[in-house]
Enzyme design. Sequence first.
Site, mmCIF file in Angstrom:
data_model
loop_
_atom_site.group_PDB
_atom_site.id
_atom_site.type_symbol
_atom_site.label_atom_id
_atom_site.label_comp_id
_atom_site.label_asym_id
_atom_site.label_seq_id
_atom_site.Cartn_x
_atom_site.Cartn_y
_atom_site.Cartn_z
ATOM 1 C CB ALA A 116 -0.906 -0.034 1.200
ATOM 2 C CG LEU A 138 -4.319 -6.067 -14.113
ATOM 3 C CD1 LEU A 138 -5.083 -6.912 -12.786
ATOM 4 C CD2 LEU A 138 -5.459 -5.887 -15.243
ATOM 5 C CD GLU A 144 -10.626 -13.011 -13.442
ATOM 6 O OE1 GLU A 144 -9.549 -13.563 -13.518
ATOM 7 O OE2 GLU A 144 -11.576 -13.258 -14.333
ATOM 8 C CE LYS A 203 -3.749 -6.789 -8.806
ATOM 9 N NZ LYS A 203 -2.721 -7.225 -8.464
ATOM 10 C CG ASP A 247 -0.546 -10.362 -2.771
ATOM 11 O OD1 ASP A 247 0.300 -10.103 -3.662
ATOM 12 O OD2 ASP A 247 -0.459 -9.910 -1.559
ATOM 13 C CD GLU A 251 -0.484 -13.742 -9.497
ATOM 14 O OE1 GLU A 251 -0.597 -13.621 -10.570
ATOM 15 O OE2 GLU A 251 0.132 -12.684 -8.756
ATOM 16 C CE1 TYR A 263 -3.610 -13.640 -14.763
ATOM 17 C CE2 TYR A 263 -3.498 -14.378 -12.713
ATOM 18 C CZ TYR A 263 -3.035 -13.871 -13.735
ATOM 19 O OH TYR A 263 -1.593 -13.213 -13.741
ATOM 20 C CE LYS A 299 -8.495 -11.135 -15.518
ATOM 21 N NZ LYS A 299 -7.983 -12.169 -15.610
ATOM 22 C CE LYS A 334 -3.132 -2.876 -6.070
ATOM 23 N NZ LYS A 334 -2.289 -3.479 -5.397
ATOM 24 C CB CYS A 340 5.538 -1.846 38.507
ATOM 25 S SG CYS A 340 3.995 -1.476 38.117
ATOM 26 C CB CYS A 368 3.652 0.308 42.227
ATOM 27 S SG CYS A 368 4.059 -1.341 41.688
ATOM 28 C CB CYS A 379 3.824 -5.665 38.522
ATOM 29 S SG CYS A 379 3.829 -4.790 39.998
ATOM 30 C CB CYS A 424 0.958 -3.160 41.750
ATOM 31 S SG CYS A 424 0.857 -2.129 40.300
HETATM 32 S S1 IVH Z 1 -5.199 -10.577 -15.229
HETATM 33 C C1 IVH Z 1 -3.682 -8.124 -18.724
HETATM 34 N N1 IVH Z 1 -6.383 -11.806 -13.492
HETATM 35 O O1 IVH Z 1 -2.129 -9.161 -11.005
HETATM 36 C C2 IVH Z 1 -4.170 -8.875 -17.484
HETATM 37 N N2 IVH Z 1 -4.227 -10.750 -13.022
HETATM 38 O O2 IVH Z 1 -1.232 -6.261 -11.172
HETATM 39 C C3 IVH Z 1 -3.438 -9.279 -16.642
HETATM 40 N N3 IVH Z 1 -3.354 -11.156 -10.828
HETATM 41 O O3 IVH Z 1 0.223 -9.397 -13.379
HETATM 42 C C4 IVH Z 1 -3.903 -9.954 -15.553
HETATM 43 N N4 IVH Z 1 -4.881 -12.170 -9.865
HETATM 44 O O4 IVH Z 1 0.222 -10.897 -11.492
HETATM 45 C C5 IVH Z 1 -5.326 -11.002 -13.899
HETATM 46 N N5 IVH Z 1 -7.403 -12.978 -11.495
HETATM 47 C C6 IVH Z 1 -6.368 -12.092 -12.022
HETATM 48 C C7 IVH Z 1 -5.248 -12.018 -11.202
HETATM 49 C C8 IVH Z 1 -4.081 -11.254 -11.693
HETATM 50 C C9 IVH Z 1 -3.656 -11.746 -9.703
HETATM 51 C C10 IVH Z 1 -1.893 -10.535 -10.848
HETATM 52 C C11 IVH Z 1 -1.011 -10.785 -11.880
HETATM 53 C C12 IVH Z 1 -0.779 -9.360 -12.661
HETATM 54 C C13 IVH Z 1 -0.993 -8.602 -11.605
HETATM 55 C C14 IVH Z 1 -1.427 -7.065 -12.254
#
Ligand code: IVH
Length: 692
Positions: free
Chosen positions: A39, A88, A121, A123, A125, A183, A235, A305, A329, A422, A425, A440, A445
């Site tokens: 972040a 993305l 979907e 995302k 990590d 991923e 994906y 998407k 995000k 402490c 006290c 303590c 106390c």
């Molecule tokens: S689509 C052109 N779908 O997020 C589209 N990416 O910040 C490319 N990621 O490089 C990615 N889950 O590593 C897509 N369901 C998902 C995803 C996903 C995780 C990651 C991926 C990508 C990154 C982009």
Amino acid sequence: MIFDGLSDVPELRIGELRDLIAHHNDRYHRRDEPEIPDADFDALVAELRRLENEHPDLVSADSPTQSVGASPTGLFEPVAHRVKMMSLDNAFDDEEVAAWAERLARALGRNSVDDLLFSVEPKVDGVAVSVTYDHGVFVQAATRGDGTTGEDITANVATIAAIPKQLDSACAPFPAVLEVRGEVYLPTLAFAEMNERQRSAGAKAFVNPRNAAAGSLRQKDPAVTAIRPLSFWGYQVGYIEGVSAGSVFDAATHAQTLTALALGGIPVSKEIGIVRGVAAVLAHISELEQRRHDLGYDIDGVVIKLDDLDLRDRAGQTSRAPRWAIARKLPPEERSTLLKSIEVSIGRTGRATPYAVLDPIFVGGSTVEFATLHNQDQVIAKDVRPGEQVIVHKAGDVIPEIVGPLTSTGKRPASWMFPTECPACAGPLVRLDGESDTYCVNLDCPAQRIQRLSHFASRAALDIEGLGEKNIERLVAAELVTDVADLFDLSIDQIAGLEGLGDVSATNLVTSITQAKAQPLSRLLVGLGIRHVGPTTARDLARAFGTFEALREASIEALAAVEGVGPVIAESLQRFFANDSNAVVLDRLSMAGVPAAEESSKLGDDGILPLAGRSIVVTGAVEGYSRDGAKEAIERAGGKATGSVSAKTFCVVVGEAPGASKLSKAESLGIPMVPANAFAQLLATGDLPNTT
Ligand code: IVH
């Protein structure tokens, strides 16, 4: 904030930000050793993007806002991607998602977004990986790298069991070349177990599942990757060649592509939803956000998407990201902030707990200012030092945690030393050999006394309104109260005139103390702070023995025989009752008429509690009840209050701002929903309100 600009001049600040971002890109993508939470990184990119928007003349092709990831490390052979692996663009709230969808619809010449289908979907990590199949046979795997050139990690990816080495014939005829993108990730549980093993082997634990997955893929020796419990979600199809007519891969939509991949044996997340229009997109995002911690793997966002592949082509892309997709995000669960100091608090048992005092930071959905550091060993292990930036982690309702310092290269401030005295006290703080906690040991106390009294008056115990920590401190300081029995001897005259307490508050306080006598035995038991006796055990005990006297006289065998009690709790109870000074306080409580009430367990006409054998879920706020209060009320009526809806749920009580996922689950299972204003009736009768 450590990223405060050294410069207010846009040109200079832009340069500064580009250097910082390049540095953190390198730490994240090439070294798997990020120094800052995601972040914080996003905040740097957002600032750069804002400045570049304000000063378009300063945008350059090599700006990190125009490129993807980082160039390869040279550790593995390079792989040129047939089709660029993109990144993305991000949206940070619902409005930005809606604005993106509307822009997209306009660009596609649509009047409204409501007839467009979107895929929503998780995302995941993890690490983006491209996996290539030649006529159905796994031949190569590569990292994303800078999007154009990645690294050949075939040998390592070959050890991941979830990735088929031969596609299932269900998707035959196989395309001549199929490049699947997805991923590689570490499931939450597998990550925890892996870190446990690292720790017990004396090795360094990984900071988070993503880093652990990235590090595992970047091993020179595939045997090391093989023992890491990696998994994969596919994906996307990155590139495809030689598709026969009528093949499942002859897809017109994303949904069809995912089906083809799944037929081939590629894991595809079950959480992906194909929905129509923005409202449904936002609803699915919110559903995923709520279930974020139940998915079994970390997600840092939700990807939206366009479903139709032709429309995707028409929408096109920028140099780094497609216009047909966006990443929403989720609120960050990790941020960095200044550790201002480490203080020690003294609990009711005398335990001295160090805690971090932070520059307030918004993380995990709320502002965090304090975080426990548990004990001396934890402070040493985490090596956090006042005056430095630290990483704070907070996931949902879980208490905030200090992960560790931001790795910094400069001179560090001195380590924090556990105090020997402490803070309340000035008595000695003692840590016994072989124990992790420091205490303590002064029974007099004031901090311990204040904590014991606060616990007694707290919501979970006698729930005495107006008797918070501040007033308790005043009563203790005026030497009016030393133990819990003293509370019941207080008079209005004694209290009125103490600092901050006038006639009205003194009268109210004495009234609420008197009213507390009517609380059931179980709450008194909780309030006494007997080791191992929490609300559930207290209720079991109160129901089994009925009166305080019977409980105090019970033999250890009789105590242990109560369901849910057992020998450890029985021994703890007996030790508490046998202690002479406790006995004096308990006798004085009984003389004062505490508790006046029997354990309230309203029996129906048939002698059975109204909600006996029924599981009830409460979602949202129910007026007149705290979250624990509602749970307790259900239990007192003989029911079980559970956190998640299942086929066994009797009904769902719907309060203000209910959880969307609970409602939709209840709806799909046909579980009755009871409005909050019918909760009292449900408790009293066990009956569902009439619905028409
Ligand atoms: S689509 C052109 N779908 O997020 C589209 N990416 O910040 C490319 N990621 O490089 C990615 N889950 O590593 C897509 N369901 C998902 C995803 C996903 C995780 C990651 C991926 C990508 C990154 C982009």
